[in-house]
Write a protein that holds these residues in place. Structure first.
Motif, PDB file in Angstrom:
ATOM      1  N   THR A  21      -8.306  -2.990 -10.907  1.00 23.31           N
ATOM      2  CA  THR A  21      -7.028  -2.291 -10.876  1.00 23.31           C
ATOM      3  C   THR A  21      -7.260  -0.870 -10.398  1.00 23.31           C
ATOM      4  OG1 THR A  21      -7.213  -1.518 -13.156  1.00 23.31           O
ATOM      5  CG2 THR A  21      -6.102  -3.625 -12.821  1.00 23.31           C
ATOM      6  N   GLY A  22      -6.198  -0.225  -9.958  1.00 23.00           N
ATOM      7  CA  GLY A  22      -6.296   1.163  -9.522  1.00 23.00           C
ATOM      8  C   GLY A  22      -5.175   1.515  -8.589  1.00 23.00           C
ATOM      9  N   THR A  23      -5.096   2.773  -8.203  1.00 21.20           N
ATOM     10  CA  THR A  23      -4.104   3.179  -7.214  1.00 21.20           C
ATOM     11  C   THR A  23      -4.588   2.735  -5.841  1.00 21.20           C
ATOM     12  OG1 THR A  23      -5.119   5.318  -6.740  1.00 21.20           O
ATOM     13  CG2 THR A  23      -3.589   5.218  -8.613  1.00 21.20           C
ATOM     14  N   PRO A  24      -3.660   2.613  -4.871  1.00 22.86           N
ATOM     15  CA  PRO A  24      -4.106   2.262  -3.518  1.00 22.86           C
ATOM     16  C   PRO A  24      -5.167   3.217  -2.979  1.00 22.86           C
ATOM     17  CG  PRO A  24      -1.746   1.987  -3.661  1.00 22.86           C
ATOM     18  CD  PRO A  24      -2.177   2.623  -4.954  1.00 22.86           C
ATOM     19  N   SER A  25      -5.020   4.512  -3.228  1.00 25.51           N
ATOM     20  CA  SER A  25      -6.003   5.470  -2.723  1.00 25.51           C
ATOM     21  C   SER A  25      -7.355   5.288  -3.390  1.00 25.51           C
ATOM     22  CB  SER A  25      -5.516   6.904  -2.918  1.00 25.51           C
ATOM     23  OG  SER A  25      -5.306   7.191  -4.289  1.00 25.51           O
ATOM     24  N   GLU A  69       0.829  -1.203   0.000  1.00 22.17           N
ATOM     25  CA  GLU A  69       0.000   0.000   0.000  1.00 22.17           C
ATOM     26  C   GLU A  69       0.863   1.252   0.000  1.00 22.17           C
ATOM     27  OE1 GLU A  69      -3.863   1.801   2.383  1.00 22.17           O
ATOM     28  OE2 GLU A  69      -2.681   0.205   3.298  1.00 22.17           O
ATOM     29  N   ARG A  70       1.963   1.228   0.754  1.00 19.43           N
ATOM     30  CA  ARG A  70       2.842   2.390   0.829  1.00 19.43           C
ATOM     31  C   ARG A  70       3.676   2.570  -0.430  1.00 19.43           C
ATOM     32  NH1 ARG A  70       7.909   1.843   4.514  1.00 19.43           N
ATOM     33  NH2 ARG A  70       8.696   1.029   2.524  1.00 19.43           N
ATOM     34  N   THR A  71       4.059   1.453  -1.072  1.00 19.35           N
ATOM     35  CA  THR A  71       5.048   1.501  -2.140  1.00 19.35           C
ATOM     36  C   THR A  71       4.446   1.532  -3.536  1.00 19.35           C
ATOM     37  OG1 THR A  71       6.561   0.247  -0.720  1.00 19.35           O
ATOM     38  CG2 THR A  71       7.087   0.319  -3.065  1.00 19.35           C
ATOM     39  N   ALA A  72       3.379   0.773  -3.768  1.00 18.60           N
ATOM     40  CA  ALA A  72       2.860   0.608  -5.127  1.00 18.60           C
ATOM     41  C   ALA A  72       2.161   1.867  -5.628  1.00 18.60           C
ATOM     42  CB  ALA A  72       1.897  -0.575  -5.179  1.00 18.60           C
ATOM     43  N   ASP A  73       2.403   2.175  -6.893  1.00 17.36           N
ATOM     44  CA  ASP A  73       1.666   3.253  -7.560  1.00 17.36           C
ATOM     45  C   ASP A  73       0.333   2.750  -8.079  1.00 17.36           C
ATOM     46  OD1 ASP A  73       3.853   5.420  -7.666  1.00 17.36           O
ATOM     47  OD2 ASP A  73       4.858   3.663  -8.524  1.00 17.36           O
TER      48      ASP A  73
END
Length: 239
Positions: free
Chosen positions: A204-208, A187-191
């Motif tokens: 698919t998507g960004t963590p946010s 969660e902290r690292t992946a775009d």
């Protein structure tokens, strides 16, 4: 992130007899980004990685490389990297670097192993062995680096170190594909995230973006997605 697709798949499918391990997965992997593959055991993450790397051939669909010309297109860290006994860290990287006319000192510096350059590979901790595995994956400066569970079984401090290296790899302009169950670190690292279940791409998507859809941290989002509280959607160019 420029969102240039260094690697993409279209309707990628892999079957073993009557068993479909991966079912019609279409996804892109852009440069300067960490794309996290998450899902339960048996979801198809390793099968997708093997198809991306050409270790396995697809039953249907395609894998397209769209990155720059390179001596070596892909770097790969398997789940359990092993190295030939009787060699030091420096000698091991000297061997891999020599295959592609690279600088072993550069590889050491990329992962911060200069202090143990003279240590036998059999004397490395599990975390340092993974770092050595990442270093060999960087020989030839490949545009795409694929890491399969790089922090599995490691203590929190070493896991943090591994994921810090992963962030640096993407910042240097590579497309990084990362399979991991370490959800807080992912969660902290992946775009971007690609959630797999039973061989299918669920979302698919960004963590946010994924957090916003369920209102909780990634591990809760992950549980909700697999429980079917959200449908299959496409974010960031994936289908």
């Amino acid at each position: 992130m420029t969102d240039e697709p260094y690697l993409s798949t279209s309707e990628l499918t892999k079957s073993y007899g009557d068993v479909t391990a991966l079912d019609a997965v279409t996804v892109t992997f852009p440069d300067t980004a960490v794309t996290g593959l998450v899902g339960p055991n048996g979801s198809g993450k390793t099968t997708l990685i093997e198809l991306l790397l050409g270790i396995e051939r697809p039953t249907l669909g395609t894998v397209e490389y769209g990155g720059p010309d390179a001596v070596r297109r892909f770097g790969y860290l398997p789940q359990r990297p092993t190295f030939r006994p009787g060699f030091t860290v420096a000698e091991t990287l000297g061997f891999y670097a020599g295959l592609v006319d690279d600088d072993p000192d550069r590889l050491l510096a990329e992962v911060g192993l200069e202090a143990v350059a003279d240590r036998p590979v059999t004397g490395l901790s599990g975390g340092m062995t993974r770092l050595l595995g990442i270093a060999q994956a960087l020989a030839g400066d490949p545009p795409v680096v694929v890491l399969d569970e790089p922090a599995s079984g490691l203590d929190p401090a070493m896991s943090e170190r591994i994921f810090s290296v992963v962030e640096d790899l993407a910042a240097e302009g590579r497309a990084v594909v990362l399979s991991s169950h370490e959800l807080p670190l992912v969660e902290r690292t992946a775009d971007r995230l690609a959630v797999l279940e039973s061989g299918r791409l669920r979302t698919t998507g960004t963590p946010s973006e994924l957090r916003e859809r369920t209102g909780g941290p990634l591990h809760e989002t992950f549980t909700s997605l697999l429980a079917g509280e959200t449908g299959v959607v496409s974010v960031g160019g994936d289908r």
